[in-house]
Scaffold this motif. Structure first.
Motif, PDB file in Angstrom:
ATOM      1  N   TYR A 112      25.735  -3.192 125.040  1.00  0.00           N
ATOM      2  CA  TYR A 112      25.011  -4.326 125.637  1.00  0.00           C
ATOM      3  C   TYR A 112      24.522  -5.320 124.588  1.00  0.00           C
TER       4      TYR A 112
ATOM      5  N   LYS B  36      30.711  -5.048 129.378  1.00  0.00           N
ATOM      6  CA  LYS B  36      29.449  -5.637 129.808  1.00  0.00           C
ATOM      7  C   LYS B  36      29.363  -7.122 129.466  1.00  0.00           C
TER       8      LYS B  36
ATOM      9  N   ALA C 107      20.508  -5.981 128.187  1.00  0.00           N
ATOM     10  CA  ALA C 107      21.309  -5.346 129.248  1.00  0.00           C
ATOM     11  C   ALA C 107      20.987  -6.023 130.580  1.00  0.00           C
TER      12      ALA C 107
END
Lengths: 384, 159
Positions: A200, A228, A311
Motif C-alpha cells: 500500500y 492496490k 491504504a
C-alpha cells in the motif's frame, strides 16, 4: 494428507462470508481491492500485447524491462537502488512473493514474528513453510504499532524473521522514519530478516512512505505489487526486491513452481509504472477525501477510531455497544445491508473492532455511513 | 485548501456543504464562504452534462472552423467574443494550424445551423472563411463517457 494443514483452520467467520453472498443489494465495505477501474492506458496495453502475440513465457525472474522499470521507480521514489539483474523478481502478486520468501528464509521449526492485526495469509503461509509463527499483538493505544520492548522479549535464538506491513491492512497505520530505524537496529542486533509487505506504499495520505530497506537494505525482503496502487488485482503482478543471495534461492522455488508471472500482465505493469504520476494524481485526492469523510463520520457516531495514514481501510472500535464484531457485522448486514469485516478475521483479540474499506465512491460511502449510524442508534436504544 | 476543495467537487459534484466540511475538517460556514468566493471569481462553474440523444431529443451539433483576420490591438479576442455571445454557440477555441477559431454550435436541425453559419457567423466582420462539420455522434464530452458504465465485479468480501 499433509499434517501441517490440520493447523490451518478455515477462518472462524467463514459462515458470515457465506451469508453475504445471499443478501441482496448490499453496499460492501468489506472489499480489499480498489473500486477504481484499471486505468485505460494499462488495459489498452494488455489488449495490444495480446494482439501482438506477446503471449509466451518470460524469463523466470520476469521481463527485464519490467524489472528495470521497477528499479527506476524505487530509485526515483525512495532513492534506494536494486539491481534489476540480480535483486528483483516478478511474482504472481505479493501473496506468492511472500510464500516463496518464507519458504526460502525459514527452516523447519524456525520462529517468525507476526504483528497482529494483520492480513489473513501471514500465519498460514508461515505454517506451510514449516515455521512457528509467534504473534505480537499491537494495540490501539500504541496506534497499532509494534511495541519494541515487547518485541525484544519475544525474540529467541530460533527467531529468524519478522513480517511487517505498512500502511497496514486492516488499520491503515504506517511507521515513521525513527520507528523504522529502531526496528532496523533490532533486526541487526538479533540477526533477523525483515519481510516487509509494502503493497500500500503509494496510497499514503499523511507524510511520506519510507521503505524499511532504507536503513538495512541487506536484511530486508521488500515486497510490493500492482494490485492496490494501480487496482490491477486480477492481473496478479507483485515483485520482490532483496539481496542477491536470497533472490537466487527464491528463484529456485519460483522457477519450478510458477515458471513465470503472467506475461501480458507484466507488459501491462510496465505501462502502469510509466504512467504512475498521472494515475496516482487522479486517485490519491479521492481516497484522501473518503478517508477524511469516513473518519469524521465514525468519530461523530462515537466510535474510537484512529486516523489511518494510508491504504483504504479504517479500523474502528465498537466499544460500549454490548455486541461483538461478529454480531455487529451480521446484524448490520441483515438489517441495513451494509457489509463490513469483523476484526477477529485479522487476529483473535480484535473481536471489538471492524474493518471498513473506503474503496467505494462517496455516494455509496454516504449511504453506508448513514445506515451504520441508524444501526448504532438502534443498538444504543436497546442498551438503555 | 482551495485546490483540495475544487478537486473534490470536480469528481463528486453531488456533495453538499456538510459532507465537504467533514472531508476538509472545516466548519460549514467557512466552506460555504470559500465556494461563494470561487464562484464569484469565475473559477467554479456548475453545469450538467446531459446525453440528450439518449432520451430522444434530437439536437444537431456542428464543429465549425473559422479563419479570421485578427484586429490590431485585440488580436482574435474581439471577434471570438462576438461569436461566443450567441446562444447557439456552445464552445469557442482559438486553435493553431490552418484555421484560427473552432466553434461548436448547437441547433434544432441542420437548416437552423446552416442558416446560423451563413447569416450570422460568416458575415461577421473579420471572418474570412468557414468550414462546417456536422457532428454525427457523441462518444465523450467534457471527460464524461457516453458508453455504458462499467460494472463493479468485485467480490463482496476480500481481505
Amino acid at each position: 494428507m499433509n499434517e501441517k494443514l490440520s493447523y490451518i483452520k478455515p477462518s472462524g467467520i467463514r459462515r458470515f462470508f457465506d451469508i453475504i453472498e445471499r443478501v441482496k443489494d448490499v453496499i460492501s465495505l468489506g472489499v480489499g481491492e480498489p473500486d477504481f477501474q484499471v486505468d485505460w492506458v494499462i488495459r489498452e496495453e494488455a489488449i495490444y500485447c495480446i494482439e501482438k502475440g506477446y503471449t509466451n513465457y518470460t524469463s523466470n525472474q520476469g521481463l527485464i524491462e519490467l524489472r528495470e522499470e521497477i528499479s527506476k521507480n524505487i530509485k526515483k521514489n525512495y532513492n534506494i537502488y536494486y539491481d534489476p539483474e540480480t535483486e528483483i523478481m516478478i511474482t504472481c502478486g505479493v501473496s506468492q512473493a511472500l510464500d516463496i520468501a518464507l519458504r526460502t528464509i525459514l527452516n523447519y521449526g524456525d520462529e517468525i514474528i507476526i504483528p497482529e492485526p494483520c492480513y489473513v495469509a501471514y500465519k498460514p503461509l508461515a505454517i506451510l513453510a514449516y515455521a512457528n509463527p509467534v504473534v505480537i499483538k499491537t494495540h490501539e493505544e500504541n496506534n497499532f504499532k509494534i511495541d519494541l520492548d515487547h518485541l525484544r522479549k519475544l525474540i529467541t535464538p530460533r527467531t529468524k524473521a519478522i513480517i511487517i506491513n505498512y500502511p497496514n491492512n486492516p488499520t491503515g497505520k504506517s511507521y515513521s522514519k525513527n520507528e523504522l530505524k529502531e526496528l532496523a537496529e533490532i533486526a541487526e542486533e538479533y540477526d533477523l530478516y525483515i519481510i516487509s509487505d509494502e503493497i500500500y506504499d503509494k496510497l499514503t495520505y499523511n507524510g511520506k512512505h519510507i521503505p524499511v530497506a532504507k536503513f538495512i537494505k541487506d536484511r530486508v525482503v521488500y515486497l510490493n505489487g500492482f494490485s492496490k496502487s494501480f487496482a490491477m488485482t486480477g492481473f496478479r503482478i507483485g515483485y520482490v526486491c532483496c539481496n542477491e543471495k536470497i533472490l537466487k534461492n527464491m528463484l529456485k522455488i519460483h522457477q519450478y513452481s510458477m515458471l513465470c508471472a503472467p506475461t501480458i500482465s507484466q507488459y501491462a505493469a510496465i505501462e502502469a509504472l510509466r504512467n504512475e504520476e498521472k494515475i496516482l494524481g487522479r486517485i490519491l485526492p479521492e481516497y484522501k477525501a473518503r478517508r477524511n469523510y469516513v473518519y469524521k463520520r465514525l468519530i461523530e457516531m462515537g466510535f474510537k477510531t484512529i486516523l489511518p495514514d494510508g491504504a483504504f481501510y479504517i479500523f474502528p472500535k465498537i466499544e460500549n455497544l454490548n455486541v461483538d464484531a461478529e454480531k455487529f457485522s451480521e446484524e448490520l448486514l441483515f438489517k441495513k445491508h451494509v457489509a463490513v469485516v469483523p476484526g477477529n478475521a485479522f487476529g483473535d483479540d480484535y473481536i471489538k473492532y471492524i474493518r471498513i474499506s473506503y474503496a467505494n465512491n462517496m455516494e455509496k460511502l454516504k449511504i453506508a455511513m448513514d445506515k451504520i449510524e441508524e444501526y448504532v442508534k438502534e443498538l444504543s436504544v436497546l442498551k438503555i | 485548501m482551495e485546490n483540495e476543495l475544487l478537486q473534490i467537487l470536480e469528481s463528486n459534484p453531488n456533495l453538499n456543504i456538510k459532507d465537504i466540511s467533514k472531508i476538509l475538517n472545516r466548519n460549514e460556514d467557512e466552506v460555504r464562504e470559500i465556494i461563494k468566493e470561487l464562484e464569484k471569481r469565475n473559477i467554479l462553474k456548475r453545469r450538467y452534462i446531459i446525453n440528450w440523444e439518449k432520451i430522444g431529443r434530437d439536437r444537431v451539433y456542428a464543429l465549425i472552423k473559422v479563419k479570421v483576420s485578427p484586429e490590431r490591438g485585440r488580436g482574435y479576442d474581439k471577434v471570438a467574443e462576438r461569436i461566443a455571445r450567441f446562444n447557439e454557440v456552445r464552445a469557442v477555441y482559438l486553435i493553431s494550424g490552418e484555421y484560427d477559431l473552432e466553434v461548436i454550435v448547437e441547433g434544432n436541425n441542420l437548416k437552423e445551423i446552416a442558416s446560423f453559419v451563413s447569416n450570422k457567423l460568416a458575415t461577421l466582420e473579420g471572418v474570412r472563411s468557414t468550414v462546417t462539420h456536422f457532428i454525427l455522434k457523441k462518444y465523450k464530452e467534457n471527460g464524461e463517457i457516453f458508453f455504458e458504465e462499467e460494472k463493479d465485479y468485485r467480490l463482496k468480501i476480500s481481505f
